[in-house]
Design an enzyme around this catalytic site. Sequence first.
Site, mmCIF file in Angstrom:
data_model
loop_
_atom_site.group_PDB
_atom_site.id
_atom_site.type_symbol
_atom_site.label_atom_id
_atom_site.label_comp_id
_atom_site.label_asym_id
_atom_site.label_seq_id
_atom_site.Cartn_x
_atom_site.Cartn_y
_atom_site.Cartn_z
ATOM 1 N N LEU A 278 0.818 -1.208 0.000
ATOM 2 C CA LEU A 278 0.000 0.000 0.000
ATOM 3 C C LEU A 278 0.853 1.260 0.000
ATOM 4 O O LEU A 278 0.336 2.361 0.011
ATOM 5 C CB LEU A 278 -0.903 0.007 1.227
ATOM 6 C CG LEU A 278 -2.033 -1.021 1.165
ATOM 7 C CD1 LEU A 278 -2.732 -1.127 2.488
ATOM 8 C CD2 LEU A 278 -3.017 -0.658 0.077
ATOM 9 N N ARG A 279 2.166 1.053 -0.027
ATOM 10 C CA ARG A 279 3.017 2.221 0.062
ATOM 11 C C ARG A 279 2.827 3.145 -1.144
ATOM 12 O O ARG A 279 2.918 4.367 -1.022
ATOM 13 C CB ARG A 279 4.479 1.805 0.156
ATOM 14 C CG ARG A 279 5.310 2.850 0.847
ATOM 15 C CD ARG A 279 6.767 2.570 0.641
ATOM 16 N NE ARG A 279 7.200 1.379 1.325
ATOM 17 C CZ ARG A 279 7.728 1.397 2.535
ATOM 18 N NH1 ARG A 279 7.852 2.527 3.168
ATOM 19 N NH2 ARG A 279 8.132 0.294 3.098
ATOM 20 N N ALA A 280 2.542 2.552 -2.288
ATOM 21 C CA ALA A 280 2.361 3.364 -3.485
ATOM 22 C C ALA A 280 1.210 4.342 -3.299
ATOM 23 O O ALA A 280 1.347 5.539 -3.563
ATOM 24 C CB ALA A 280 2.107 2.461 -4.684
ATOM 25 N N THR A 283 2.133 7.054 -0.705
ATOM 26 C CA THR A 283 3.070 8.043 -1.229
ATOM 27 C C THR A 283 2.389 8.956 -2.231
ATOM 28 O O THR A 283 2.559 10.170 -2.205
ATOM 29 C CB THR A 283 4.247 7.341 -1.927
ATOM 30 O OG1 THR A 283 4.739 6.344 -1.071
ATOM 31 C CG2 THR A 283 5.333 8.313 -2.242
#
Lengths: 341, 625
Positions: A278-280, A283
């Site tokens: 889920l970092r995308a 960010t």
Amino acid sequence: MAIPFPFSAIVGQDEMKLAIQIVAVDPKVGGVLALGDRGTGKSTAVRALADLLPPIHVVKGCAYGCDPQSQLANCPDCSRLKAGSKIATESKPVPVIDLPLGATEDRVVGALDLEQALSQGIKAFSPGLLAQANRGFLYIDEVNLLEDHLVDLLIDVAASGENVVEREGLSIRHPARFVLVGSGNPEEGELRPQLLDRFGLSVEVRTPQDLDQRVLVIKRRDAFERDPQAFRDSCAADNEALRKHIVKARKGLEKVHTGDDLLRTCAQLCQKLGTDGLRAELTLMRASRAYAALQGKKSVTTEHLRHIAPLALRHRLRRNPLDDTGSGTRVQRALEEVLGA
Amino acid sequence: MNLAWDDALWAAAALSIDPCGLRGVWLRAPHGPVRDEWLAQLTRLHPALRRVPGHADSERLLGGLDLGATLHAGRAIYQPGVLTQPDPTLLLLPMAERLPDDTAAILGQVLDQGQVPAGRQQTAQDTFIGLVALDESLEDEPPMAGGLQERLGIWLDLRHMGRAGGEDDNTRWMLDTLPSMDLSALRAHALHLDMEDAVVQAVCQTAHTLGVDSLRACLATVKLAKLLAALRGSDQVQEEDLGRAARLVLTPRATRAPVPPDQQAAPPEAEAQNDSPPDQPPPSDPPEQPPADPPPEPPGFDPQDMAELMLEAALATLPADVLALLADHKTAAPAGRGQGRSGNRKPSFLRGTPLPPRPGNPRQGARLHVLATLNAAVPRQKLRRLPSHSRAKLAIRTEDFHVHRYAEHSPTCLIFAIDASGSAALHRLAEAKGAVELLLTQSYARRDQVCVIGFRGTQAEVLLPPTKSLVRAKRSLSGLPGGGGTPLACAIEQCLQVALAEKRLGHSPSLVMLSDGRPNVSLQGQGGRAQALEDALTLARVWRGHQLPAIWLDTSARPEPQAQQLAQAMGAHYVPLPMANSNRMAQAVQAVQSGNTPPATATARAAWQPNAPSAQTPVWRNPGA
């Protein structure tokens, strides 16, 4: 002290400058990865940062440059200092620390203080580059050539924001929150996906092909080298304006509204591109918000998203190493599909 | 008349005036009279030249604790590093091509910032250094680290210069007068020379024409031109200076040949016309002027004319064959994008997985293991008397020293030799390419280096020197045409060269040979099967003598006894792949690489049942299982 080239005098490189401003507004976005040939001014842009950003307040005598406002005494120096009387503060420029390629492990994480150990037999910790970079920027030139064991170290610290040293009989933990800035030439080697993931934004830097721009670069650099101080003074107003702009954006960041449907679009976009984790999404959301704040807007729009998505996503695509298609194109295509629909 | 030697001398003079402005010189030359003569001239002009050995560690370069003195005195004593030089100084760096990566990185950083970074005990200090990097690498060896190449302003190549000497009068005048001049005044004069926009434009234009993208190169050209003008005692940068600067900075970096003037499109001319007033007279081509009194300059320059003149000058010393190579895009930069490597680094004192410490001296990169050292010293304290003046609490002797040890894993390099001859191309070239692509994906996961060698016709060619960039590997593969004879002996020889070079760098090479084993071209490039086979067998035995791992994937339609024989001679694992697909090839190679022998049963079966390929379809079966 050598005077850095002023940030506002850098010609072209809009994407790179934007990415740096975004992480300066919201360090939580993560780092910046600049990919491109040598001699395109990547280092210059990064090293100009210290001069651009407003100075930070630190606890005086703390090797880790902790924030006096912070209640968490999670650094060895501060817990000692804060236990005593009132702490003194001082202000210093934002640290921009260079991590050279061949740096040894203990230069990076810190090690036993050789001087004290040898002369007095005292076991003391001598902080390394990670400690110096706390609350600032850690710059790695040619990051794709970095030794694997250093990459491992960085991956861990960049995610946790804390450096844990368990070596040579030392047991120390100290804060190491920094914005990772890497640069490199992808022709010379690839980056590990895990490390790629730690960079929030990625930009592609090219030499300006426009003759006038190149001439301007040379002329400015020439003027700078003749008289660095005078040149810096001549750019001071622009730099100051930029600094105010960033400070204002930082203040405004809290108030920027991110609508649910926009988050939905973020998620759709990432789903479409098949990014891991889920970092995308996080960010992308943070970077778009910081961009909106930089523009002085109160809410994030799809236009902001459209502008930021290539920067935030293109290095996160699960990629076939043998696929030549630029990942930027794939992001563009997904954008068309999601936003166009 | 020796233009290249003139240029080299002017470069030495410019370096001696402003080492830190130019950042230094990358000097490619073997040890010999030409290099010695040049260095002698440089030393005469710049007596402060200091030699820095390549094995100097970061402590010596950047400064740090002086261990011996510290122990003796019982308090910390620091020594400044070699790189900290408060006055403009040239540092001589011998054997620059063997420079370890970490040293190169430190040097690059210091050159960029003009200061020695803050260490543990000291603050950042300004420094004014330039490097004279002596690179003795041969054609097939990796040159100095690319990052450092890029930063050094002047690139000087004296490899093909037969003899030194033959400088013209201007040069001799300059060399004679320079030692008596005030260098710092000259430097300041050069710095404050005014440059017209047209000059900068001409520099950028020339750089662009030669395919030099780096802006550092343009900056260095401008700076060098100004220094050269100052050296001539002139107040104006002239074409002569620009041409020379271009020859020293831009030409060696050229990545493409300029388009001949007649093919050049007209538009740039027209643009230039618009930029400059039309009534300007074209600059009269000044002949060689006596250096003392420069002629009055024409009121302005036409950037386009100037760029052309500059380009012409830039190409003056370039050998015709290099130009042809550039035109063919055969070589990227002639210098290559070398990494620069020190020798075999497998047993390491610096990095890798830690091993137990052992007694030893903390020198030559080895690091003191403080805890082990203290442990060793403690039991002997009673035996040792500390001198009364010492403030130290511990008496440590050199015999207590323990150093860190690490085991460093050495990177592997997979060499693919691909038979693209007519016989192989007929059936299997596409398949072999597919297999290599699969293998590349696997090497990507393992971060191996790969190297691709193709052979057909009369020769073997390194299509891709060892690299980690798989996109390039793929590109070189797809560009591989098929057809022609099978020069197997050449191929093995070429593979051997690459493998040995890799081994010297401390890597572990292994070979994947994809061929049907039917050589018909001998080592000399002559046809004839018998001679070709004999040559191939001889070289195969040489390969075996080096004990390098190899796997032979027989790509012929049915197992070929000859290929088997060759594989045996090489000591290679022979895997016949009748009707095999890419997946199976990849699996077999993986098995060899991981140290297992390839599946004996499968091999045997394949060998014995050549006509029943459908009986075995172990596509999904793991051969190691």
